[in-house]
Design an enzyme around this catalytic site. Structure first.
Site, PDB file in Angstrom:
ATOM      1  N   CYS A   1     -68.744 -31.883  16.227  1.00 26.88           N
ATOM      2  CA  CYS A   1     -70.010 -31.783  15.486  1.00 26.88           C
ATOM      3  C   CYS A   1     -69.999 -32.691  14.250  1.00 26.88           C
ATOM      4  CB  CYS A   1     -70.292 -30.317  15.132  1.00 26.88           C
ATOM      5  SG  CYS A   1     -72.018 -30.010  14.723  1.00 26.88           S
TER       6      CYS A   1
ATOM      7  N   HIS B   1     -69.891 -27.183  20.105  1.00 26.08           N
ATOM      8  CA  HIS B   1     -68.735 -26.397  19.654  1.00 26.08           C
ATOM      9  C   HIS B   1     -68.005 -25.779  20.845  1.00 26.08           C
ATOM     10  CE1 HIS B   1     -69.383 -26.498  15.266  1.00 26.08           C
ATOM     11  NE2 HIS B   1     -70.658 -26.641  15.595  1.00 26.08           N
TER      12      HIS B   1
ATOM     13  N   GLU C   1     -65.242 -24.210  20.755  1.00 26.49           N
ATOM     14  CA  GLU C   1     -64.439 -23.063  20.331  1.00 26.49           C
ATOM     15  C   GLU C   1     -65.164 -21.729  20.459  1.00 26.49           C
ATOM     16  OE1 GLU C   1     -66.205 -24.821  16.453  1.00 26.49           O
ATOM     17  OE2 GLU C   1     -65.617 -25.476  18.471  1.00 26.49           O
TER      18      GLU C   1
END
Length: 508
Positions: free
Chosen positions: A79, A166, A168
């Protein structure tokens, strides 16, 4: 020494999740703020640049020099990290016409080791106000979504990758696969970061560091201090002394139960009954922060008095864990909201002892895993988190011995029934709160005017966010009925159905 991934934090709310996902893949990772990046060492095998709430165009964060890593180590920008790479190399990062936040799907996935085993239409999570409009000539686009042309790119002739989503977060359905591809197929890290590996390395390091020195540790009955004690016992045996203080604000029978568990674990522990001293100091105090400060002050006095009885002590051990470490050096600086009872600030300076923190690089779930590998008793390992000031912050208003008795009895019934009916392990934290109101009731033929307790039970992963636990109504009815019938002084029980945020887990 451990192979590791360096995570440079630009302030994203998800940065800790990156580290946690890598640890789940048995890879050791460290988070360092972009304002305090460590000198590159031989153990660092890859670098990840986190996201951020800021824009690369607003100048709030430093323009980090990436030359020590570019082309030398595998690098992944996430990002903000992707936008920083683009901007530093002559690309254009502009405000998004429509803020890109939420679920999206990969509509084009080009051949790349980063995206192996990730299918077309894979769901990803976007969270950014800027977008990469144009990329430099030496950049190759490797993924796009319907609205984001540059969803992922690679820099030619180097292992530098970047993504505008993202991986994660669990909303990115193949995010863990992407991280695995980066650390295993691109960076070639050994995935050997396991509880057993940690125990072996840490025990060896503690033996070398402490030698034959004596160490004291303040035990709370909680997971962190208990696992720290077990690691130290493995390393230095009888040179460790634990001090467990009964402040009069523990749960019913907790002092004797936990003391017994510690001794069964082979830990040399001193139990200190300081109930009267704490309750006397708290008399007349209603303000929550003043309660905490008073408990902290008295704890230091009692702990210091007991520690001075142990001759030639050189070290103070603490159960500090990694989120505490990260918080203290975050991009935004130390948090102003850390409650005073979390700090043992006066102890090291006052006692002139060196500090040892064997768990300072572990997340909470990793601490439990290490405890399991050490064969710790479930009475300690499976305990819900319990606040440092104990029942003091679950008694709203002034604390009295009678209120403590009432709350201990009510809490004991609640926790016992959670365990008996099989709900305890599905709850992150539970307890009863003594409310500063009285309620009209009827018992037999008589009207009563007695106290109200509130039951609180939440589900969570790490306590940062929490949802109220949807316990069965018949179970709550059973608990309320038992409390009202068995605990003298209570005639009404309520249940807290607020989540965090906006509410907190504890009431004070």
């Amino acid at each position: 020494m451990e192979e590791k991934v360096l995570i440079i934090d630009f302030g994203s709310q998800y940065t800790q999740l990156i580290a946690r996902r890598l640890r789940e893949l048995n890879v050791y990772s460290e988070i360092h703020p972009c304002t305090h990046i460590p000198v590159l060492d031989n153990q660092t095998k890859a670098v990840i640049l986190s996201g951020s709430p800021y824009s690369v165009n607003d100048g709030i964060l430093p323009d980090v020099d990436l030359s020590p890593y570019r082309g030398k180590l595998p690098l992944l920008g996430v990002c903000y990290g992707a936008q920083l790479l683009a901007k530093q190399n002559g690309g254009y990062v502009v405000p998004s016409k429509i803020r890109e936040y939420g679920r999206a799907n990969l509509k084009a996935v080009h051949n790349s080791p980063l995206l192996e085993e990730i299918p077309l239409d894979s769901q990803v999570w976007m969270s950014h106000g800027d977008t990469i409009q144009d990329i430099p000539e030496n950049f190759d686009i490797i993924a796009s979504t319907e609205s984001v042309k540059v969803a992922a790119f690679k820099i030619k002739n180097e292992d530098t990758y970047a993504i505008q989503f993202h991986p994660e977060v669990t909303h990115s359905t193949d995010g863990k696969t992407l991280l695995y591809n980066f650390i295993s197929k691109i960076a070639g890290l050994n995935q050997n970061w396991t509880p057993t590996h940690f125990i072996e390395n840490t025990t060896a390091e503690l033996k070398e560091k402490l030698g034959s020195d004596k160490v004291i540790l303040g035990l709370s009955g909680g997971v962190d201090s208990s696992v720290a004690a077990m690691l130290l016992k493995e390393a230095i045996g009888s040179n460790l002394t634990g001090i467990f203080i009964d402040n009069g604000l523990l749960r019913k029978d907790e002092f004797s139960q936990v003391l017994h568990a510690y001794r069964n674990m082979g830990i040399h522990v001193i139990g200190v009954d300081a109930r009267k001293k704490f309750l006397a100091a708290l008399a007349g105090i209603s303000d929550p922060e003043q309660k905490r400060k008073t408990i902290g002050r008295v704890f230091i006095e009692v702990f210091d008095e007991e520690a001075n009885k142990i001759e030639n002590t050189k070290w103070l051990a603490q159960g500090t864990i990694y989120p505490d470490v990260i918080e203290s050096v975050s991009v935004k600086g130390p948090s102003a909201t850390i409650k005073s009872h979390h700090n043992v600030g006066g102890l090291p300076e006052k006692m002139k002892l060196k500090i040892v923190e064997p768990l300072r690089m572990l997340f909470k779930d990793e601490v439990r895993n290490v405890g399991t590998a050490l064969g710790m008793e479930s009475v300690i390992l499976d305990r819900h988190p319990f606040p440092g000031p104990g029942l003091a912050i679950r008694i709203l208003g002034e604390i009295t011995e009678d209120k403590v008795r009432i709350l201990q009895e009510a809490d004991h019934i609640f926790i016992s029934e959670l365990k008996d009916k099989g709900h305890y392990k599905n709850v992150w934290q539970a307890g009863a709160i003594f409310l500063p109101v009285q309620s009209v009731g009827v018992m037999g033929d008589e009207r009563t005017y007695e106290h109200v307790v509130c039951l609180r039970a939440v589900t969570s992963v790490d306590g940062m966010t929490a949802d109220f636990c949807h316990l069965p109504h018949d179970f709550l009815g059973l608990v309320a009925n038992r409390i009202i019938n068995e605990v003298k002084g209570i005639n009404r029980v309520v249940y807290d159905i607020s989540s965090k945020p906006p509410a907190t887990i504890e009431w004070e």
